[in-house]
Design a protein around this motif. Structure first.
Motif, PDB file in Angstrom:
ATOM      1  N   UNK A  82      -3.571 -14.190 -76.241  1.00  0.00           N
ATOM      2  CA  UNK A  82      -3.919 -13.568 -77.515  1.00  0.00           C
ATOM      3  C   UNK A  82      -5.300 -12.951 -77.364  1.00  0.00           C
ATOM      4  N   UNK A  83      -5.338 -11.607 -77.295  1.00  0.00           N
ATOM      5  CA  UNK A  83      -6.585 -10.906 -77.019  1.00  0.00           C
ATOM      6  C   UNK A  83      -7.322 -10.470 -78.264  1.00  0.00           C
ATOM      7  N   UNK A  84      -8.149  -9.440 -78.101  1.00  0.00           N
ATOM      8  CA  UNK A  84      -8.946  -8.935 -79.215  1.00  0.00           C
ATOM      9  C   UNK A  84      -8.033  -8.421 -80.326  1.00  0.00           C
ATOM     10  N   UNK A  85      -8.489  -8.655 -81.561  1.00  0.00           N
ATOM     11  CA  UNK A  85      -7.736  -8.263 -82.763  1.00  0.00           C
ATOM     12  C   UNK A  85      -6.333  -8.845 -82.763  1.00  0.00           C
ATOM     13  N   UNK A  86      -6.210 -10.037 -82.181  1.00  0.00           N
ATOM     14  CA  UNK A  86      -4.944 -10.777 -82.167  1.00  0.00           C
ATOM     15  C   UNK A  86      -3.800 -10.008 -81.509  1.00  0.00           C
ATOM     16  N   UNK A  87      -4.129  -9.166 -80.532  1.00  0.00           N
ATOM     17  CA  UNK A  87      -3.092  -8.445 -79.789  1.00  0.00           C
ATOM     18  C   UNK A  87      -2.600  -9.332 -78.644  1.00  0.00           C
ATOM     19  N   UNK A  88      -1.301  -9.559 -78.646  1.00  0.00           N
ATOM     20  CA  UNK A  88      -0.711 -10.418 -77.619  1.00  0.00           C
ATOM     21  C   UNK A  88      -0.297  -9.587 -76.410  1.00  0.00           C
ATOM     22  N   UNK A  89      -0.556 -10.120 -75.218  1.00  0.00           N
ATOM     23  CA  UNK A  89      -0.094  -9.460 -73.996  1.00  0.00           C
ATOM     24  C   UNK A  89       0.425 -10.513 -73.037  1.00  0.00           C
ATOM     25  N   UNK A  90       1.233 -10.063 -72.086  1.00  0.00           N
ATOM     26  CA  UNK A  90       1.843 -10.966 -71.109  1.00  0.00           C
ATOM     27  C   UNK A  90       1.266 -10.668 -69.728  1.00  0.00           C
ATOM     28  N   UNK A  91       0.838 -11.738 -69.035  1.00  0.00           N
ATOM     29  CA  UNK A  91       0.273 -11.603 -67.692  1.00  0.00           C
ATOM     30  C   UNK A  91       1.139 -12.399 -66.725  1.00  0.00           C
ATOM     31  N   UNK A  92       1.587 -11.779 -65.637  1.00  0.00           N
ATOM     32  CA  UNK A  92       2.390 -12.521 -64.648  1.00  0.00           C
ATOM     33  C   UNK A  92       1.539 -13.557 -63.919  1.00  0.00           C
ATOM     34  N   UNK A  93       2.183 -14.619 -63.464  1.00  0.00           N
ATOM     35  CA  UNK A  93       1.491 -15.690 -62.748  1.00  0.00           C
ATOM     36  C   UNK A  93       2.056 -15.838 -61.336  1.00  0.00           C
ATOM     37  N   UNK A  94       1.211 -16.290 -60.429  1.00  0.00           N
ATOM     38  CA  UNK A  94       1.648 -16.552 -59.056  1.00  0.00           C
ATOM     39  C   UNK A  94       2.161 -17.979 -58.940  1.00  0.00           C
ATOM     40  N   UNK A  95       2.868 -18.256 -57.850  1.00  0.00           N
ATOM     41  CA  UNK A  95       3.336 -19.621 -57.603  1.00  0.00           C
ATOM     42  C   UNK A  95       2.166 -20.597 -57.526  1.00  0.00           C
TER      43      UNK A  95
END
Length: 296
Positions: A169-182
């Motif tokens: 949950x970023x600035x101004x409550x903007x949601x984004x998705x970030x991939x993760x590594x093993x």
């Protein structure tokens, strides 16, 4: 209720600004109001003239405040007076005529890749809860490039371990998705096992990262932790969580990631904010050229 408080409430409930932004705006406007009261006692904050704003800017500059900080305060006042004009409290926005101060172009401070690798692969974090927590925080910051406020707000359900991504949950409550590594997924899983053993009574806690006291982590806690561990591998003057964010972006770019992808991962509103990392990449390219080219 004062007009300043009305404006802060408007930013909070209508524009959904973050708590840190609300605090900054509130402080900026109230400090300016104090300045007007002391320097121009016959004027209130709703009736200022542009020259009064310029006098305030000069005063801030004389105290040693950097242009970037002064410009941020100007932005606060510009928004405040825009709000007053919208509410028909004033006819003209006195801050609209004020030009931002020119600021020097400072390249983002980052930690070299080999030093980050040494920190993550060779430094002993310890095998107790504090060690697992510290390692998980450093790894998470470097694996995702997220902001400190985004890190402290992570919840247990923020991570999808099956699909290997994290919701931020970023600035101004903007949601984004970030991939993760093993690697980071395994580290977080290991951390959660230790956390649940350490805080059996906190099983209903919604936040992902807890301090050794079992409370939600906070900005100063993360800053001190990062400052300590970066201090083990670098002599850079800045050793903050944001330096790890800069390091993430710079290293990604050096390894061929395109700017748009980095922009989306970092949660930048526009590409211009991300392009500053190309300067570091160009410097890296120059270094490689000088080392490798026979005529260099």
């Amino acid at each position: 209720m004062s007009k300043i408080q009305e404006f802060i409430d408007y930013l909070q409930f209508e524009n959904r600004y973050s708590q840190n932004t609300l605090i900054a705006y509130n402080e900026d406007i109230n400090k300016f109001s104090e300045f007007i009261f002391n320097e121009f006692p016959d004027t209130n904050i709703q009736n200022v003239e542009p020259y009064m704003l310029r006098a305030w800017m000069v005063n801030l500059s004389e105290t040693g405040l950097k242009a970037t900080s002064i410009n941020r305060k100007i932005t606060s006042l510009r928004s405040f007076y825009k709000y007053l004009k919208k509410q028909t409290v004033i006819n003209q926005n006195p801050a609209s005529l004020i030009k931002a101060m020119k600021k020097p172009t400072n390249l983002p401070v980052y930690v070299e890749e080999d030093k980050m690798q040494f920190l993550l692969n060779d430094i002993d974090f310890g095998n107790n809860y504090s060690g697992h927590l510290s390692r998980a925080i450093i790894e998470m910051l470097y694996a995702t490039g997220m902001r400190i406020s985004e890190l402290t707000g992570l919840r247990n359900n923020s991570i999808d371990f099956y699909s290997m991504y994290i919701k931020v949950l970023g600035k101004r409550n903007k949601e984004r998705i970030i991939p993760l590594t093993n690697k980071i997924v395994d580290i977080i899983k290991e951390y959660l096992i230790i956390r649940n053993q350490e805080f059996v009574e906190n099983r209903n806690e919604i936040y992902l990262f807890l301090t050794p006291n079992g409370k939600k982590i906070y900005n100063k806690f993360v800053y001190r932790l990062v400052n300590h561990y970066l201090g083990l591998v670098t002599t850079a003057s800045k050793k903050s969580p944001h330096v790890i964010r800069h390091s993430f972006a710079t290293h990604m770019l050096n390894h061929g990631a395109d700017l748009n992808s980095i922009k989306e991962i970092l949660g930048h509103a526009n590409l211009a904010a991300t392009q500053i990392y190309t300067h570091n990449s160009i410097e890296n390219l120059k270094l490689v050229y000088k080392q490798a080219h026979p005529k260099a």
